[in-house]
Write a protein that holds these residues in place. Sequence first.
Motif, PDB file in Angstrom:
ATOM      1  N   GLY A 174      58.445  60.905  36.391  1.00 21.52           N
ATOM      2  CA  GLY A 174      57.343  60.822  35.435  1.00 21.52           C
ATOM      3  C   GLY A 174      56.964  59.407  35.047  1.00 21.52           C
ATOM      4  O   GLY A 174      55.887  59.173  34.526  1.00 21.52           O
ATOM      5  N   TYR A 175      57.826  58.442  35.319  1.00 28.76           N
ATOM      6  CA  TYR A 175      57.522  57.081  34.883  1.00 28.76           C
ATOM      7  C   TYR A 175      56.345  56.488  35.638  1.00 28.76           C
ATOM      8  O   TYR A 175      55.625  55.644  35.102  1.00 28.76           O
ATOM      9  N   GLU A 176      56.111  56.901  36.864  1.00 21.32           N
ATOM     10  CA  GLU A 176      54.963  56.367  37.605  1.00 21.32           C
ATOM     11  C   GLU A 176      53.654  56.825  36.981  1.00 21.32           C
ATOM     12  O   GLU A 176      52.698  56.068  36.911  1.00 21.32           O
ATOM     13  N   VAL A 177      53.630  58.052  36.509  1.00 19.33           N
ATOM     14  CA  VAL A 177      52.445  58.548  35.815  1.00 19.33           C
ATOM     15  C   VAL A 177      52.238  57.746  34.534  1.00 19.33           C
ATOM     16  O   VAL A 177      51.123  57.369  34.191  1.00 19.33           O
ATOM     17  N   LYS A 178      53.311  57.453  33.840  1.00 19.88           N
ATOM     18  CA  LYS A 178      53.227  56.665  32.611  1.00 19.88           C
ATOM     19  C   LYS A 178      52.711  55.256  32.902  1.00 19.88           C
ATOM     20  O   LYS A 178      51.900  54.716  32.155  1.00 19.88           O
ATOM     21  N   LYS A 179      53.160  54.663  33.991  1.00 20.66           N
ATOM     22  CA  LYS A 179      52.696  53.319  34.365  1.00 20.66           C
ATOM     23  C   LYS A 179      51.191  53.304  34.577  1.00 20.66           C
ATOM     24  O   LYS A 179      50.495  52.418  34.092  1.00 20.66           O
ATOM     25  N   VAL A 180      50.700  54.287  35.313  1.00 24.41           N
ATOM     26  CA  VAL A 180      49.269  54.345  35.606  1.00 24.41           C
ATOM     27  C   VAL A 180      48.481  54.598  34.323  1.00 24.41           C
ATOM     28  O   VAL A 180      47.447  53.972  34.098  1.00 24.41           O
ATOM     29  N   SER A 181      48.970  55.485  33.476  1.00 19.85           N
ATOM     30  CA  SER A 181      48.247  55.759  32.234  1.00 19.85           C
ATOM     31  C   SER A 181      48.256  54.542  31.315  1.00 19.85           C
ATOM     32  O   SER A 181      47.281  54.288  30.615  1.00 19.85           O
ATOM     33  N   ASP A 182      49.337  53.763  31.314  1.00 16.73           N
ATOM     34  CA  ASP A 182      49.374  52.540  30.519  1.00 16.73           C
ATOM     35  C   ASP A 182      48.355  51.530  31.020  1.00 16.73           C
ATOM     36  O   ASP A 182      47.706  50.849  30.233  1.00 16.73           O
ATOM     37  N   LYS A 183      48.201  51.428  32.337  1.00 18.95           N
ATOM     38  CA  LYS A 183      47.213  50.518  32.894  1.00 18.95           C
ATOM     39  C   LYS A 183      45.804  50.937  32.498  1.00 18.95           C
ATOM     40  O   LYS A 183      44.960  50.109  32.199  1.00 18.95           O
ATOM     41  N   LEU A 184      45.551  52.241  32.526  1.00 19.07           N
ATOM     42  CA  LEU A 184      44.221  52.725  32.172  1.00 19.07           C
ATOM     43  C   LEU A 184      43.921  52.499  30.700  1.00 19.07           C
ATOM     44  O   LEU A 184      42.787  52.219  30.325  1.00 19.07           O
ATOM     45  N   GLU A 185      44.932  52.630  29.855  1.00 21.29           N
ATOM     46  CA  GLU A 185      44.734  52.417  28.424  1.00 21.29           C
ATOM     47  C   GLU A 185      44.435  50.963  28.107  1.00 21.29           C
ATOM     48  O   GLU A 185      43.728  50.661  27.171  1.00 21.29           O
ATOM     49  N   LYS A 186      45.001  50.057  28.880  1.00 21.80           N
ATOM     50  CA  LYS A 186      44.822  48.638  28.613  1.00 21.80           C
ATOM     51  C   LYS A 186      43.579  48.076  29.288  1.00 21.80           C
ATOM     52  O   LYS A 186      43.422  46.879  29.389  1.00 21.80           O
ATOM     53  N   ALA A 187      42.708  48.948  29.744  1.00 19.76           N
ATOM     54  CA  ALA A 187      41.479  48.495  30.404  1.00 19.76           C
ATOM     55  C   ALA A 187      40.621  47.737  29.402  1.00 19.76           C
ATOM     56  O   ALA A 187      40.514  48.107  28.240  1.00 19.76           O
ATOM     57  N   THR A 188      40.018  46.668  29.863  1.00 23.79           N
ATOM     58  CA  THR A 188      39.165  45.863  28.989  1.00 23.79           C
ATOM     59  C   THR A 188      37.709  46.077  29.370  1.00 23.79           C
ATOM     60  O   THR A 188      37.385  46.350  30.522  1.00 23.79           O
ATOM     61  N   PRO A 189      36.828  45.949  28.413  1.00 27.60           N
ATOM     62  CA  PRO A 189      35.395  46.082  28.724  1.00 27.60           C
ATOM     63  C   PRO A 189      34.902  44.852  29.467  1.00 27.60           C
ATOM     64  O   PRO A 189      35.572  43.823  29.540  1.00 27.60           O
TER      65      PRO A 189
END
Length: 79
Positions: free
Chosen positions: A31-46
């Motif tokens: 499950g940590y790989e899913v968490k990594k990807v979701s963390d990257k998506l959350e930190k997206a900048t405009p």
Amino acid sequence: MNERRGITPYLSIKLAKQFNTANDYFMILQGYEVKKVSDKLEKATPDLAWFRKVLFWDTDIYKLDWQKNRQSKIKRTLF
């Protein structure tokens, strides 16, 4: 394991034979790989080209955490 590398299907089957479990058991635990990807998506900048730098005169616009206190950043840009 230990967030160093992912478990491949081949490795999952090999571990399943050793521990006498289902072939996909270790793939499900990854499950940590899913968490990594979701963390990257959350930190997206405009796209900062759309913002005037003067709106964020008191901070470094490139170091802002856009998810944290996003309501105040929206208010600052719209009002």
